[in-house]
Design an enzyme around this catalytic site. Sequence first.
Site, PDB file in Angstrom:
ATOM      1  CG  HIS A   1      -0.178   0.097   2.438  1.00 21.79           C
ATOM      2  ND1 HIS A   1       0.616   1.081   2.923  1.00 21.79           N
ATOM      3  CD2 HIS A   1      -0.082  -0.942   3.468  1.00 21.79           C
ATOM      4  CE1 HIS A   1       1.163   0.784   4.222  1.00 21.79           C
ATOM      5  NE2 HIS A   1       0.759  -0.464   4.361  1.00 21.79           N
TER       6      HIS A   1
ATOM      7  CG  ASP B   1       5.496  -3.681   6.143  1.00 16.35           C
ATOM      8  OD1 ASP B   1       4.611  -4.554   6.339  1.00 16.35           O
ATOM      9  OD2 ASP B   1       6.001  -3.074   6.596  1.00 16.35           O
TER      10      ASP B   1
END
Length: 480
Positions: free
Chosen positions: A97, A379
């Site tokens: 994102h 992540d």
Amino acid sequence: MLYRNRFLVLLALAGLLAFLSLSLQFFHLIPVSTTKNGGSSKSRKRIMPDPVTEPPTVDPVYEALLYCNIPSVAEHSMEGHAPHHYKLVSVHVFIRHGDRYPLYAIPKTKRPEIDCTLVASRKPYHPKLEAFVGHMLKGSGASFESPLGSLPLYPNHPLCEMGELTQTGVVQHLQNGQLLRDIYLRKHKLLPNNWSSDQLYLETTGKSRTLQSGLALLYGFLPEFDWKKVYFKHQPSALFCSGSCYCPLRNQYLEKEQRRQYLLRLKNSDLERTYGEMAKIVDIPTKQLRAANPIDSMLCHFCHNVSFPCSRSGCLGMEHFKVIKTHQIEDERERHEKLLYFGYSLLGAHPILNQTVNRMQRAALGWRDELFTLYSAHDVTLSPILSALGLLEARFPRFAARLVFELWQDRQKPSEHSVRILYNGADVTFHTSFCHDFHKHSPKPMCPLENLVRFVKRDMFVALDGSSTNYYDACHGEGA
């Protein structure tokens, strides 16, 4: 006339000298007038460091700037590059994102005042930003897998909520989408103009920031897309492991990896001293400050060029930030050396890599569905994939990071297919463990699909312990 010509020559020379002077100043080759404290002579409340070239040694400020991924001019990328006799067959994109508001607040400090509405007059800007908002307003009846239908399609809070995507994050993925559109649609015609819903596969976790990032990239890729053709599937796990999430050995590796992180932190006296100083400034116990993960909030201040928080006792500062960021970099280095995270990554990334390989194999057989796949993730999704692929030199996934798998067909030998792996636009195919030495003993310019298939179906298990031949056995074996 002679004087006029001389004047024009002198004027041109003066312009050239002025241009050279500005260029040299920009590239820091000649000094710019500074104040006593080293800043620019212009008065500024906040200074954003601006390194032009990568420093010779690890610089925490430089690394943090890369992590922020502040939108700027169009980047140079290697996506879509192949010999002329190769045809692009399918593309599989994994993204983190975009820029977000902190997940954690530093106790007893004021939250950073970041506006999460999308405003065309505010930087960073993208030419499609207003059109993106307009298109999202038309998507209120979009049909997404539950619970995605209850999430907002774009950020819209004057003061960001915790973890909310910012305007920077939207712009980052509009840029990503436009870049991929220019390469894969305009140049390689991956999708026909009348593309159908079954030619896309879209999946996201249940966080608004991942859904909104996916929509921003999709809008950049397919402007004014038909809402009836777009369907996002919900993925409950950040590992995108679908029905294969139960894996005891993976959890054992993770527990040992977390123990390694803890012991490294205890050994870092600089870090403990810094946490103590920061805790004293905000008047809370050191343990409470550490639990609040202050680097998360400080990175938001840093990326948005907002002063670090203060209290009556003082301010958190750049030196505190540097110490924590330096420790993060050291932690990443040791993580790759100890290989506990590598074991976790092989098992954590296998389900999603297996899905990707299966899609590639179907496409190689001529299936025309799911030609463009998008996983909008975190992540903690991308990092294990990078590690499992053997990309140990890859930086930790920045905001709006993208990892792309390309499948190509050799037009001269239609039965032969090849893959390319790209990370943030860089071709890393020949840095992967399954193809790092292929070009040394083969004249072929591309890595064969078979190499990736063999890696996922067999070699990932061999790298764990050598005795398992499938995911289930590997997950229930002994190895950590």
